[in-house]
Structure formats: C-alpha cells, structure tokens
Design a protein around this motif. Sequence first.
Motif, PDB file in Angstrom:
ATOM      1  N   SER A  33      -6.896   3.233   2.622  1.00  0.00           N
ATOM      2  CA  SER A  33      -6.407   2.071   1.717  1.00  0.00           C
ATOM      3  C   SER A  33      -6.440   1.087   2.917  1.00  0.00           C
ATOM      4  O   SER A  33      -6.801  -0.291   2.561  1.00  0.00           O
TER       5      SER A  33
ATOM      6  N   HIS B  18      -1.597  10.716   4.703  1.00  0.00           N
ATOM      7  CA  HIS B  18      -2.038   9.996   5.762  1.00  0.00           C
ATOM      8  C   HIS B  18      -3.586   9.369   5.663  1.00  0.00           C
ATOM      9  O   HIS B  18      -3.584   8.242   5.962  1.00  0.00           O
TER      10      HIS B  18
ATOM     11  N   TRP C 299       4.157  11.560   2.327  1.00  0.00           N
ATOM     12  CA  TRP C 299       3.478  11.432   3.328  1.00  0.00           C
ATOM     13  C   TRP C 299       2.910  12.676   4.118  1.00  0.00           C
ATOM     14  O   TRP C 299       3.646  12.705   5.277  1.00  0.00           O
TER      15      TRP C 299
ATOM     16  N   GLN D  32      -5.198   9.137   2.997  1.00  0.00           N
ATOM     17  CA  GLN D  32      -5.283   8.115   1.913  1.00  0.00           C
ATOM     18  C   GLN D  32      -4.742   6.805   2.455  1.00  0.00           C
ATOM     19  O   GLN D  32      -5.387   5.882   1.894  1.00  0.00           O
ATOM     20  N   LEU D  33      -3.807   6.739   3.251  1.00  0.00           N
ATOM     21  CA  LEU D  33      -3.104   5.564   3.687  1.00  0.00           C
ATOM     22  C   LEU D  33      -3.967   4.922   4.473  1.00  0.00           C
ATOM     23  O   LEU D  33      -4.369   3.586   4.545  1.00  0.00           O
TER      24      LEU D  33
ATOM     25  N   LEU E 194       0.892   4.018  -2.690  1.00  0.00           N
ATOM     26  CA  LEU E 194       0.494   5.529  -2.694  1.00  0.00           C
ATOM     27  C   LEU E 194       1.620   6.499  -2.598  1.00  0.00           C
ATOM     28  O   LEU E 194       1.674   7.562  -3.132  1.00  0.00           O
TER      29      LEU E 194
ATOM     30  N   LEU F 175       0.886  -1.166   0.001  1.00  0.00           N
ATOM     31  CA  LEU F 175      -0.053  -0.141  -0.105  1.00  0.00           C
ATOM     32  C   LEU F 175       0.726   1.364   0.053  1.00  0.00           C
ATOM     33  O   LEU F 175       0.584   2.200  -0.551  1.00  0.00           O
ATOM     34  N   ILE F 176       1.850   1.309   0.552  1.00  0.00           N
ATOM     35  CA  ILE F 176       2.643   2.229   0.844  1.00  0.00           C
ATOM     36  C   ILE F 176       3.525   2.554  -0.507  1.00  0.00           C
ATOM     37  O   ILE F 176       3.619   3.813  -0.902  1.00  0.00           O
TER      38      ILE F 176
END
Length: 80
Positions: A46, A40, A35, A42-43, A15, A11-12
């Motif tokens: 997700s 943040h 980030w 969005q993470l 993104l 994911l990271i």
Amino acid sequence: MSDTLTKVTELIRDLFYDYHGPVTRELTALEVPQWDSLGHVQLMVSVEQSFGVRFSTAEIRKFANLGDLIDAIDKKKGGR
C-alpha cells in the motif's frame, strides 16, 4: 503531523481497522494486533503504491518503527 505521516496514518487506519490507538513515528507492529507478517506485506504494498516508491527487502528489514518508514519515503521522494 507531516504529510507523509498523515497519508501513512490513513493507510494504517484502512488496513488495521481494529486499531484505534495513536499513530506516531514511534509506532511498531507489536502495538497493532492485526499487524502480523501478512499485514506488514499489505502495508508495504500500500505504501509503495500510494507514494510511488519501491523498497528492497533489506531496506524494509531496517525499519524499527513507523518513523523509519516515513523517513525512507521522504528520502525516496526527495523530501530529505
């Protein structure tokens, strides 16, 4: 690497595509240029969608690093 860390790493990487450094339990937002506050959110969206979990704002504020997030995911999934 735990399954949770592996999935969060994916994911990271998706993104924050400009970040090529290591993704470890100790990673913080300060180390990843993209980030920011929007990143943040969005993470977290997700993560919640990918793992089928929900976090309160209070829970999210307590995460000091990626390890805290991973532990919280595992706890909510019944892994710890």
